[in-house]
Write a protein that holds these residues in place. Sequence first.
Motif, PDB file in Angstrom:
ATOM      1  N   THR A 124       0.847  -1.191   0.000  1.00  9.79           N
ATOM      2  CA  THR A 124       0.000   0.000   0.000  1.00  9.79           C
ATOM      3  C   THR A 124       0.881   1.239   0.000  1.00  9.79           C
ATOM      4  N   PHE A 126      -0.130   4.731   0.357  1.00  5.53           N
ATOM      5  CA  PHE A 126      -1.100   5.792   0.621  1.00  5.53           C
ATOM      6  C   PHE A 126      -0.440   7.145   0.447  1.00  5.53           C
ATOM      7  N   PRO A 127      -1.015   8.090  -0.216  1.00 10.82           N
ATOM      8  CA  PRO A 127      -2.328   8.166  -0.839  1.00 10.82           C
ATOM      9  C   PRO A 127      -2.312   7.726  -2.302  1.00 10.82           C
ATOM     10  N   HIS A 129      -1.459   4.802  -5.572  1.00 13.52           N
ATOM     11  CA  HIS A 129      -1.995   3.493  -5.947  1.00 13.52           C
ATOM     12  C   HIS A 129      -1.235   2.382  -5.234  1.00 13.52           C
TER      13      HIS A 129
END
Length: 158
Positions: A124, A126-127, A129
């Motif tokens: 992940t 964040f923010p 993809h």
Amino acid sequence: MRGFSLLEVLIYTAIMGIVGSLFSGIAISVTRIYNRQDASAEVNQQLNFVLSRMQRSIRESSFIEIATGTPVASLRLRMKESAKDPVIISVASGKITLQQGGGSPLELTTSAVTVDKLAFLRITNFPGHDSVQVDITLSHNTSNPQMQFTKSITSAVA
């Protein structure tokens, strides 16, 4: 008319034996190198095909449906196009398969190679993809020790 002496025949036979041994050694070495290169080319070709197919599917997906931070053996992707939803990439009978929608699995690798490892890891960002790390190990499927070849690759697709 004079013939060959025994000494001349022995020297000629010894020279021909040495030359024959050298040529057969060279022929055996060339054959081994060719077999190894053939196995290497097969594994590399299938590995490149599988990676490109996975990359395309991951890039076209709208959601990566696996837990974050835990390696898994099967990748499930949600697609915008309902005919392709979901896409599942996994290993079955030593081959990497890709299943789209409710269709039957499509084999991405042939019997010429064996899948030793296939693992997916969702990362992940964040923010931004999410991305998927792909670990693959393929081996040339042979019992001949001169043609054995294994290649591992780790790649990430966002």
